[in-house]
Design a protein around this motif. Structure first.
Motif, PDB file in Angstrom:
ATOM      1  N   THR A  88       0.868  -1.181   0.000  1.00 54.22           N
ATOM      2  CA  THR A  88       0.000   0.000   0.000  1.00 54.22           C
ATOM      3  C   THR A  88       0.905   1.231   0.000  1.00 54.22           C
ATOM      4  OG1 THR A  88      -0.120   0.176   2.406  1.00 54.22           O
ATOM      5  CG2 THR A  88      -1.815  -1.185   1.316  1.00 54.22           C
ATOM      6  N   SER A  89       0.371   2.351  -0.394  1.00 56.16           N
ATOM      7  CA  SER A  89       1.170   3.576  -0.472  1.00 56.16           C
ATOM      8  C   SER A  89       1.551   4.105   0.908  1.00 56.16           C
ATOM      9  CB  SER A  89       0.410   4.655  -1.252  1.00 56.16           C
ATOM     10  OG  SER A  89      -0.802   4.957  -0.585  1.00 56.16           O
ATOM     11  N   TRP A  90       0.790   3.776   1.952  1.00 53.91           N
ATOM     12  CA  TRP A  90       1.038   4.293   3.298  1.00 53.91           C
ATOM     13  C   TRP A  90       1.897   3.364   4.146  1.00 53.91           C
ATOM     14  CZ3 TRP A  90      -0.682   0.587   6.495  1.00 53.91           C
ATOM     15  CH2 TRP A  90      -1.723  -0.226   6.064  1.00 53.91           C
ATOM     16  N   CYS A  91       2.256   2.205   3.639  1.00 45.38           N
ATOM     17  CA  CYS A  91       2.952   1.173   4.416  1.00 45.38           C
ATOM     18  C   CYS A  91       4.448   1.469   4.531  1.00 45.38           C
ATOM     19  CB  CYS A  91       2.718  -0.186   3.756  1.00 45.38           C
ATOM     20  SG  CYS A  91       3.714  -1.525   4.441  1.00 45.38           S
ATOM     21  N   GLY A  92       4.883   1.821   5.730  1.00 46.18           N
ATOM     22  CA  GLY A  92       6.293   2.106   5.970  1.00 46.18           C
ATOM     23  C   GLY A  92       7.188   0.902   5.765  1.00 46.18           C
ATOM     24  N   TRP A  93       6.732  -0.278   6.185  1.00 46.75           N
ATOM     25  CA  TRP A  93       7.532  -1.502   6.004  1.00 46.75           C
ATOM     26  C   TRP A  93       7.647  -1.868   4.533  1.00 46.75           C
ATOM     27  CZ3 TRP A  93      10.775  -2.890   9.501  1.00 46.75           C
ATOM     28  CH2 TRP A  93      10.513  -2.626  10.840  1.00 46.75           C
ATOM     29  N   CYS A  94       6.625  -1.540   3.746  1.00 48.78           N
ATOM     30  CA  CYS A  94       6.681  -1.782   2.300  1.00 48.78           C
ATOM     31  C   CYS A  94       7.784  -0.924   1.669  1.00 48.78           C
ATOM     32  CB  CYS A  94       5.340  -1.450   1.647  1.00 48.78           C
ATOM     33  SG  CYS A  94       3.943  -2.416   2.235  1.00 48.78           S
ATOM     34  N   LYS A  95       7.839   0.328   2.081  1.00 49.15           N
ATOM     35  CA  LYS A  95       8.859   1.238   1.559  1.00 49.15           C
ATOM     36  C   LYS A  95      10.257   0.795   1.975  1.00 49.15           C
ATOM     37  CE  LYS A  95       5.581   4.988   1.434  1.00 49.15           C
ATOM     38  NZ  LYS A  95       5.066   6.186   2.005  1.00 49.15           N
ATOM     39  N   GLY A 103       0.544 -20.574 -12.918  1.00 44.28           N
ATOM     40  CA  GLY A 103      -0.394 -19.646 -12.310  1.00 44.28           C
ATOM     41  C   GLY A 103      -0.976 -20.093 -10.982  1.00 44.28           C
ATOM     42  N   GLN A 104      -0.415 -21.136 -10.392  1.00 42.35           N
ATOM     43  CA  GLN A 104      -0.899 -21.629  -9.101  1.00 42.35           C
ATOM     44  C   GLN A 104      -0.083 -21.010  -7.982  1.00 42.35           C
ATOM     45  OE1 GLN A 104       0.075 -25.604 -10.279  1.00 42.35           O
ATOM     46  NE2 GLN A 104      -2.075 -26.183 -10.481  1.00 42.35           N
ATOM     47  N   LYS A 105      -0.791 -20.530  -6.944  1.00 40.42           N
ATOM     48  CA  LYS A 105      -0.079 -19.959  -5.802  1.00 40.42           C
ATOM     49  C   LYS A 105       0.622 -21.086  -5.048  1.00 40.42           C
ATOM     50  CE  LYS A 105      -1.768 -18.251  -1.822  1.00 40.42           C
ATOM     51  NZ  LYS A 105      -2.547 -17.372  -0.938  1.00 40.42           N
ATOM     52  N   VAL A 106       1.919 -20.886  -4.805  1.00 41.31           N
ATOM     53  CA  VAL A 106       2.714 -21.909  -4.113  1.00 41.31           C
ATOM     54  C   VAL A 106       3.213 -21.435  -2.759  1.00 41.31           C
ATOM     55  CG1 VAL A 106       3.381 -23.135  -6.221  1.00 41.31           C
ATOM     56  CG2 VAL A 106       4.824 -21.261  -5.382  1.00 41.31           C
ATOM     57  N   GLY A 107       3.030 -20.152  -2.446  1.00 41.01           N
ATOM     58  CA  GLY A 107       3.482 -19.677  -1.146  1.00 41.01           C
ATOM     59  C   GLY A 107       3.221 -18.209  -0.916  1.00 41.01           C
ATOM     60  N   THR A 108       3.421 -17.832   0.344  1.00 45.54           N
ATOM     61  CA  THR A 108       3.220 -16.454   0.786  1.00 45.54           C
ATOM     62  C   THR A 108       4.334 -16.090   1.756  1.00 45.54           C
ATOM     63  OG1 THR A 108       0.833 -16.754   0.643  1.00 45.54           O
ATOM     64  CG2 THR A 108       1.589 -14.898   1.934  1.00 45.54           C
ATOM     65  N   ILE A 109       4.788 -14.858   1.682  1.00 50.56           N
ATOM     66  CA  ILE A 109       5.727 -14.314   2.664  1.00 50.56           C
ATOM     67  C   ILE A 109       5.056 -13.097   3.277  1.00 50.56           C
ATOM     68  CG2 ILE A 109       7.993 -13.288   3.063  1.00 50.56           C
ATOM     69  CD1 ILE A 109       8.988 -14.822   0.578  1.00 50.56           C
ATOM     70  N   ASP A 110       4.858 -13.152   4.581  1.00 52.35           N
ATOM     71  CA  ASP A 110       4.194 -12.055   5.283  1.00 52.35           C
ATOM     72  C   ASP A 110       5.211 -11.150   5.960  1.00 52.35           C
ATOM     73  OD1 ASP A 110       1.528 -12.938   4.756  1.00 52.35           O
ATOM     74  OD2 ASP A 110       1.816 -14.505   6.251  1.00 52.35           O
ATOM     75  N   GLY A 111       5.015  -9.850   5.821  1.00 47.61           N
ATOM     76  CA  GLY A 111       5.816  -8.885   6.558  1.00 47.61           C
ATOM     77  C   GLY A 111       7.185  -8.618   5.974  1.00 47.61           C
TER      78      GLY A 111
END
Length: 142
Positions: A55-62, A117-125
């Motif tokens: 998101t544009s407001w996410c400090g951790w994303c930046k 095109g199949q989701k194989v995983g997620t990384i959070d944070g």
């Protein structure tokens, strides 16, 4: 005078048109802003798709963009294995739809898809470069 203004606007429009295809090439990675395009490219190139949902407001994303996605170790690891896509979870369009379809509720979140095109995983944070590379490696080894 009118021709000069028109040419100037045409050049500016061309610059912004190119920027919409790739969000960041200065890091050595090309980030697409369209999942479908990334999925097609991954299928063609037999690579995984790494989708950075932000998101544009996410400090951790930046911070992830600055510290990890620009790190030469990360770039070297990802470049040969992944097609990279940025998805704004609040864009009111395809990024938001992709986030909703994959139950993304926190940011940053990475979604990893195989070349079918199949989701194989997620990384959070947020993770530092070494931990991010390790997490990606564990996902694609499965």
């Amino acid at each position: 005078m009118k021709k000069t203004i028109f040419l100037g606007l045409l050049i500016i429009g061309g610059i912004f048109g190119v920027a919409s295809v790739s969000l960041a090439e200065s890091s050595g990675l090309t980030w697409l802003n369209n999942f479908e395009e990334g999925d097609r490219q991954a299928s063609h190139d037999h690579k995984y798709v790494l989708v950075d949902v932000y998101t544009s407001w996410c400090g951790w994303c930046k911070r992830l963009d600055k510290d990890v996605f620009n790190d030469p170790a990360f770039v070297n690891y990802v470049k040969s294995r992944f097609v990279c896509v940025k998805a704004n979870a609040e864009d009111g369009g395809s990024g938001q739809n992709l986030a909703a379809q994959n139950s993304v509720t926190g940011f940053p979140t990475a979604l990893i898809f195989n070349d079918h095109g199949q989701k194989v995983g997620t990384i959070d944070g947020y993770k530092n470069t070494q931990d991010y590379i390790k997490a990606l490696g564990e996902i694609i080894k499965k």
